[in-house]
Design a protein around this motif. Structure first.
Motif, mmCIF file in Angstrom:
data_model
loop_
_atom_site.group_PDB
_atom_site.id
_atom_site.type_symbol
_atom_site.label_atom_id
_atom_site.label_comp_id
_atom_site.label_asym_id
_atom_site.label_seq_id
_atom_site.Cartn_x
_atom_site.Cartn_y
_atom_site.Cartn_z
ATOM 1 N N ALA A 1 -2.056 -13.365 4.624
ATOM 2 C CA ALA A 1 -2.550 -12.423 5.642
ATOM 3 C C ALA A 1 -1.439 -11.733 6.426
ATOM 4 O O ALA A 1 -1.637 -10.645 6.956
ATOM 5 N N THR A 2 -0.242 -12.335 6.524
ATOM 6 C CA THR A 2 0.799 -11.761 7.378
ATOM 7 C C THR A 2 1.756 -10.835 6.637
ATOM 8 O O THR A 2 2.643 -10.242 7.246
ATOM 9 N N VAL A 3 1.595 -10.708 5.324
ATOM 10 C CA VAL A 3 2.558 -9.902 4.556
ATOM 11 C C VAL A 3 1.839 -8.867 3.690
ATOM 12 O O VAL A 3 0.651 -8.983 3.412
ATOM 13 N N VAL A 4 2.628 -7.841 3.290
ATOM 14 C CA VAL A 4 2.121 -6.856 2.336
ATOM 15 C C VAL A 4 2.270 -7.437 0.929
ATOM 16 O O VAL A 4 3.329 -7.949 0.569
ATOM 17 N N VAL A 5 1.185 -7.376 0.157
ATOM 18 C CA VAL A 5 1.191 -7.933 -1.206
ATOM 19 C C VAL A 5 1.019 -6.777 -2.193
ATOM 20 O O VAL A 5 0.106 -5.957 -2.047
ATOM 21 N N ASP B 1 -10.949 -4.783 6.866
ATOM 22 C CA ASP B 1 -9.860 -3.930 7.339
ATOM 23 C C ASP B 1 -8.595 -4.184 6.510
ATOM 24 O O ASP B 1 -7.851 -5.130 6.759
ATOM 25 N N LEU B 2 -8.361 -3.318 5.505
ATOM 26 C CA LEU B 2 -7.223 -3.485 4.600
ATOM 27 C C LEU B 2 -6.290 -2.283 4.717
ATOM 28 O O LEU B 2 -6.724 -1.135 4.582
ATOM 29 N N ALA B 3 -5.016 -2.536 4.974
ATOM 30 C CA ALA B 3 -4.023 -1.464 5.027
ATOM 31 C C ALA B 3 -3.350 -1.328 3.663
ATOM 32 O O ALA B 3 -3.322 -2.275 2.876
ATOM 33 N N GLY B 4 -2.749 -0.120 3.413
ATOM 34 C CA GLY B 4 -1.950 0.056 2.209
ATOM 35 C C GLY B 4 -2.651 0.838 1.119
ATOM 36 O O GLY B 4 -3.825 1.194 1.234
ATOM 37 N N PRO C 1 -2.014 1.797 -3.565
ATOM 38 C CA PRO C 1 -1.403 1.242 -4.785
ATOM 39 C C PRO C 1 0.130 1.276 -4.810
ATOM 40 O O PRO C 1 0.758 0.371 -5.361
ATOM 41 N N ALA C 2 0.736 2.296 -4.200
ATOM 42 C CA ALA C 2 2.200 2.432 -4.278
ATOM 43 C C ALA C 2 2.935 1.412 -3.398
ATOM 44 O O ALA C 2 4.033 0.972 -3.738
ATOM 45 N N THR C 3 2.317 1.033 -2.274
ATOM 46 C CA THR C 3 3.025 0.181 -1.301
ATOM 47 C C THR C 3 2.544 -1.260 -1.301
ATOM 48 O O THR C 3 3.235 -2.151 -0.797
ATOM 49 N N GLY C 4 1.350 -1.520 -1.813
ATOM 50 C CA GLY C 4 0.753 -2.852 -1.714
ATOM 51 C C GLY C 4 -0.278 -2.894 -0.590
ATOM 52 O O GLY C 4 -0.552 -1.878 0.062
#
Length: 316
Positions: free
Chosen positions: A6-10, A39-42, A44-47
């Motif tokens: 939950a705390t990182v971009v995957v 609530d999902l950030a990001g 396909p290019a960034t994760g």
């Protein structure tokens, strides 16, 4: 998987590897989760990153909170279902173990007692049905239904002790005279023993309003307190208090008397209430005079003291 990170971009590639899928399938699932209000950030290019843990009644979120209970490994979650009670009864008929719990974000055919429908707005309430296999006679099932009402009261008090629920015999929980919870108990039984019971519990949690036809009779915990509740926390509290009541009923010799006593203590309807009871087309009017030893309601009418076995109770 996103909750665990939950705390990182995957990255999409990492997600695809972990769930043994393709990046295009990951993108489709991400869009589906967003459509469900996660609530999902990001992109396909960034994760991707989970910005907030959703208030969804998912097994992965609930399990750590109900560890050690009979429900820990039995949570079945649906985003949309006809009725959790219908699903639980069908599963029980196929041998689903005791402690199976069916939870839905939305019901399209939610059921109350009799032919009543249950309004089930998406992710606003708790729509929960559990499978139990007690060694009880069919006549003793009412007491279990009353105990479920006590479990709801205990769960609400655990989250916010300022709320003052009122148990309405046999299966409603009211706040301020309006329904906040309904309980529907169904069973499959032989003449002398119960094969299985499904206890369905519907709680109005975060609704801000109701359809016009329900406005005068229904409320929600949010409407009562002015703030949103965590459905996850309340569901965990409910399952734990329901198990506690159930275990006591099965093992403690005086549990039945305790349930009847505590139900009466938490109800303005059980004693001294002017009521009208409709049952199978007939109507009784009178004043309530407590519960009998089986949990049925006693009403003093012009014809004398009568025992109400079922029916709709209204104040008059």
């Amino acid at each position: 998987m996103l909750t665990e990170h939950a705390t990182v971009v995957v990255s999409g590639t990492k997600i695809a590897e972990e769930i043994s899928s393709s990046r295009s399938e990951v993108w489709r699932l991400i869009q589906q989760l967003r459509g469900l209000g996660v609530d999902l950030a990001g992109h396909p290019a960034t994760g991707y990153q989970l910005k907030s843990v959703p208030d969804l009644l998912l097994p992965e979120i609930l399990q750590p909170m109900i560890r050690g209970t009979m429900f820990e490994h039995g949570v079945h979650h649906f985003y949309k279902i006809g009725s959790t009670n219908t699903a639980a009864m069908a599963a029980a008929a196929e041998g689903a173990p005791e402690g199976s719990a069916f939870l839905a974000e939305e019901q399209t055919a939610g059921r109350g007692r009799g032919a009543h429908a249950w309004d089930s707005a998406r992710s606003m309430g708790i729509y929960c049905s559990v499978v139990l296999r007690p060694h009880l006679a069919p006549a003793d099932v009412l007491v279990l239904s009353l105990a479920a009402g006590l479990a709801v009261v205990a769960a609400i008090a655990q989250i916010d002790s300022r709320v003052a629920p009122d148990l309405k015999w046999p299966n409603d929980v009211l706040v301020g005279g309006k329904k906040v919870c309904g309980i529907l108990t169904e069973m499959n039984a032989e003449a002398t023993r119960v094969r299985y019971i499904v206890v369905g519990i519907g709680v109005n949690v975060n609704q801000a309003s109701f359809p016009a036809e329900l406005e005068t009779d229904a409320t929600s915990l949010r409407m009562v307190t002015g703030s949103e509740w965590s459905r996850v926390e309340l569901t965990a509290a409910l399952l734990k208090s329901l198990e506690r009541e159930y275990r006591q009923l099965l093992v403690e010799p005086d549990a039945r008397q305790s349930i009847l006593h505590r139900f009466a203590e938490n109800s303005s309807w059980v004693r001294g209430k002017e009521v009208r009871v409709t049952e199978n087309g007939s109507t009784i009017e009178g004043t309530t005079e407590g519960l009998d030893e089986r949990g049925f309601l006693r009403v003093r009418s012009a014809q004398g003291l009568q025992t109400v076995l079922s029916g709709t109770v209204r104040s008059r």
